[in-house]
Motif scaffolding. Structure first.
Motif, short mmCIF file in Angstrom:
data_model
loop_
_atom_site.label_atom_id
_atom_site.label_comp_id
_atom_site.label_asym_id
_atom_site.label_seq_id
_atom_site.Cartn_x
_atom_site.Cartn_y
_atom_site.Cartn_z
N GLU A 88 -26.13 46.71 -14.33
CA GLU A 88 -24.81 47.05 -14.07
C GLU A 88 -24.51 48.46 -13.89
O GLU A 88 -23.63 48.89 -13.26
CB GLU A 88 -24.15 46.52 -15.50
N VAL A 89 -25.12 49.28 -14.69
CA VAL A 89 -25.17 50.78 -14.52
C VAL A 89 -25.40 51.09 -12.99
O VAL A 89 -24.65 51.82 -12.28
CB VAL A 89 -25.84 51.70 -15.51
N LEU A 90 -26.46 50.34 -12.56
CA LEU A 90 -26.66 50.87 -10.96
C LEU A 90 -25.70 50.55 -10.14
O LEU A 90 -25.19 51.11 -9.09
CB LEU A 90 -28.06 50.11 -10.62
N ALA A 91 -25.10 49.11 -10.36
CA ALA A 91 -23.92 48.75 -9.61
C ALA A 91 -22.77 49.60 -9.37
O ALA A 91 -22.17 49.85 -8.48
CB ALA A 91 -23.53 47.01 -9.78
N LEU A 92 -22.31 50.18 -10.71
CA LEU A 92 -21.22 50.86 -10.92
C LEU A 92 -21.65 52.23 -10.10
O LEU A 92 -20.84 52.92 -9.55
CB LEU A 92 -21.16 51.45 -12.42
N ILE A 123 -29.44 53.07 -4.10
CA ILE A 123 -28.84 52.39 -5.33
C ILE A 123 -29.19 50.74 -5.14
O ILE A 123 -29.38 50.11 -5.80
CB ILE A 123 -27.94 53.02 -5.85
N ALA A 124 -28.30 50.33 -4.05
CA ALA A 124 -28.23 48.95 -3.67
C ALA A 124 -29.65 48.42 -3.40
O ALA A 124 -29.84 47.38 -3.81
CB ALA A 124 -27.52 48.83 -2.19
N THR A 125 -30.72 49.13 -2.88
CA THR A 125 -32.07 48.61 -2.52
C THR A 125 -32.67 48.62 -3.99
O THR A 125 -33.38 47.50 -4.03
CB THR A 125 -32.83 49.60 -1.75
N ALA A 129 -31.31 45.71 -5.73
CA ALA A 129 -31.04 44.39 -4.92
C ALA A 129 -29.42 43.71 -4.83
O ALA A 129 -29.45 42.67 -4.86
CB ALA A 129 -32.08 43.26 -5.40
N HIS A 130 -28.65 44.76 -4.80
CA HIS A 130 -27.26 44.70 -4.71
C HIS A 130 -27.00 44.68 -3.21
O HIS A 130 -26.44 45.36 -2.62
CB HIS A 130 -26.29 45.67 -5.39
N THR A 131 -26.86 43.50 -2.74
CA THR A 131 -26.60 43.09 -1.08
C THR A 131 -25.12 43.36 -0.84
O THR A 131 -24.91 43.94 0.30
CB THR A 131 -26.95 41.66 -0.72
N GLU A 132 -24.32 43.27 -1.79
CA GLU A 132 -22.79 43.57 -1.19
C GLU A 132 -22.70 45.14 -1.02
O GLU A 132 -22.15 45.65 -0.10
CB GLU A 132 -21.91 43.25 -2.36
#
Length: 372
Positions: free
Chosen positions: A119-123, A154-156, A159-162
């Motif tokens: 979650e922290v990575l996504a934010l 960060i997305a890589t 693994a946050h594709t959006e």
């Protein structure tokens, strides 16, 4: 309330308590109706949304571990910042975005569960995307590219594709405004591969269509636009249309408008420009999407110039340059097309020369985006 309203009519702004109430009456947000000239006190807004003041959130971030309530408050804050992109003064949004990005990044040193770490990575990724967009709007290309790369990293990692898709979309946008049209197509296709099931795929199709339009390939323009339309039709209607990283029908009209202007479909372009202005303006005249509206006015200016209406073309062109919230690279890119029409058709007209001078002044401080 009546006293505050009458004082507003007399030229005195309502106080901080009544501004959000009056904004709610008009169906808008406080800082769309009452633009902030300096940094806002965001504590009250966050408190209303999350039940925590900014100080409390920051205090919780300093603990050795982080609870889910704190992460919820950070999600709300991130969504608020992304939703203020269309109208918040860029300098102000950049300061707030960087502050919150720094705070969130520091959480990586805390004791987090695996789910919290993700979650922290996504934010961090969403805030990095937002900061990069505002940096580019302000003309800071190098900082924007560095921030975009950080978001992609960060997305890589997560693994946050959006988020990865939006990082590729930013690359396509950067390439478009600097004239690298093949780069736009390459970035759009790369983003579509990793984020085919997300709304960003629609915007990637729109960016690709814009590039094909500037390359003069009408068939590929329609192919890309049709692909974007099909994707959008198959997606649920977004809950928060104000969030910059959300694609809605009005935003797609905005992309199609640009393409049809470029390929000479003036009637279609003008119709879409009128729709963009209607969707981006509140009933009381407040502009909720000033950057989209500016480009819609450029489109109306181009079509007017082609029809021989210099007065209307100049009126729309000048109005497009007057907004306080601007994406300078995008505005100069589209205004170049109106400038070309002016040079082609009205080179001897003093009024046209004044507009060209104004456009040069806008780009003077941004040498990478000067009109050709």
């Amino acid at each position: 309330m009546i006293r505050q309203w009458k004082r507003w009519e007399a030229g005195s702004l309502p106080n901080d308590f009544y501004r959000p109430i009056i904004a709610a009456v008009f169906g808008t947000v406080t800082h769309a109706l009452f633009p902030a000239n300096t940094r806002r006190d965001g504590d009250k807004e966050i408190l209303m949304a999350s039940g925590m003041e900014t100080l409390e959130i920051v205090s919780r971030l300093n603990r050795s571990d982080v609870d889910n309530a704190t992460l919820d408050a950070l999600r709300i804050t991130t969504d608020r910042l992304c939703s203020e992109y269309p109208f918040m003064p860029s300098e102000q949004l950049l300061i707030e975005g960087r502050q919150w990005l720094r705070r969130v990044v520091e959480l990586h040193s805390k004791s987090l569960t695996l789910a919290q770490h993700r979650e922290v990575l996504a934010l961090s990724g969403w805030l990095a995307l937002l900061v990069g967009c505002v940096e580019y709007d302000s003309g800071d290309r190098h900082a924007a590219e560095s921030t975009r790369r950080a978001a992609l990293s960060i997305a890589t990692e997560s693994a946050h594709t959006e988020i990865a898709g939006w990082a590729h979309e930013m690359k396509a946008w950067f390439a478009l405004t600097t004239g690298d049209y093949q780069g736009v197509i390459s970035a759009a296709q790369a983003g579509s591969e990793v984020a085919a099931d997300h709304g960003v795929a629609v915007q990637l199709a729109g960016q690709e269509a814009k590039a094909w339009a500037r390359l003069g390939d009408r068939r590929q323009v329609e192919v890309a636009l049709d692909r974007g339309r099909r994707l959008l039709e198959g997606m649920p209607h977004p809950e928060n249309l104000d969030n910059h990283f959300v694609v809605d029908p009005a935003k797609y009209d905005f992309y199609a408008m640009d393409c049809y202007r470029l390929v000479g479909e003036d009637k279609l372009a003008r119709t879409l420009a009128d729709e963009v202005l209607r969707a981006g303006t509140d009933f009381d005249g407040t502009e909720r999407k000033p950057m989209r509206n500016a480009e819609a006015r450029v489109t109306l200016g181009v079509t007017a110039a082609r029809e021989g209406d210099l007065e209307q073309a100049l009126l729309m062109g000048e109005r497009a340059l007057q907004g306080e919230r601007q994406s300078v690279p995008s505005l100069i890119m589209t205004s170049r097309e109106l400038a070309a029409e002016m040079r082609l058709r009205y080179s001897s007209e003093p009024a046209a020369q004044d507009y060209l001078a104004h456009l040069r002044d806008l780009g003077q401080a941004k040498p990478g985006f000067l009109p050709q």
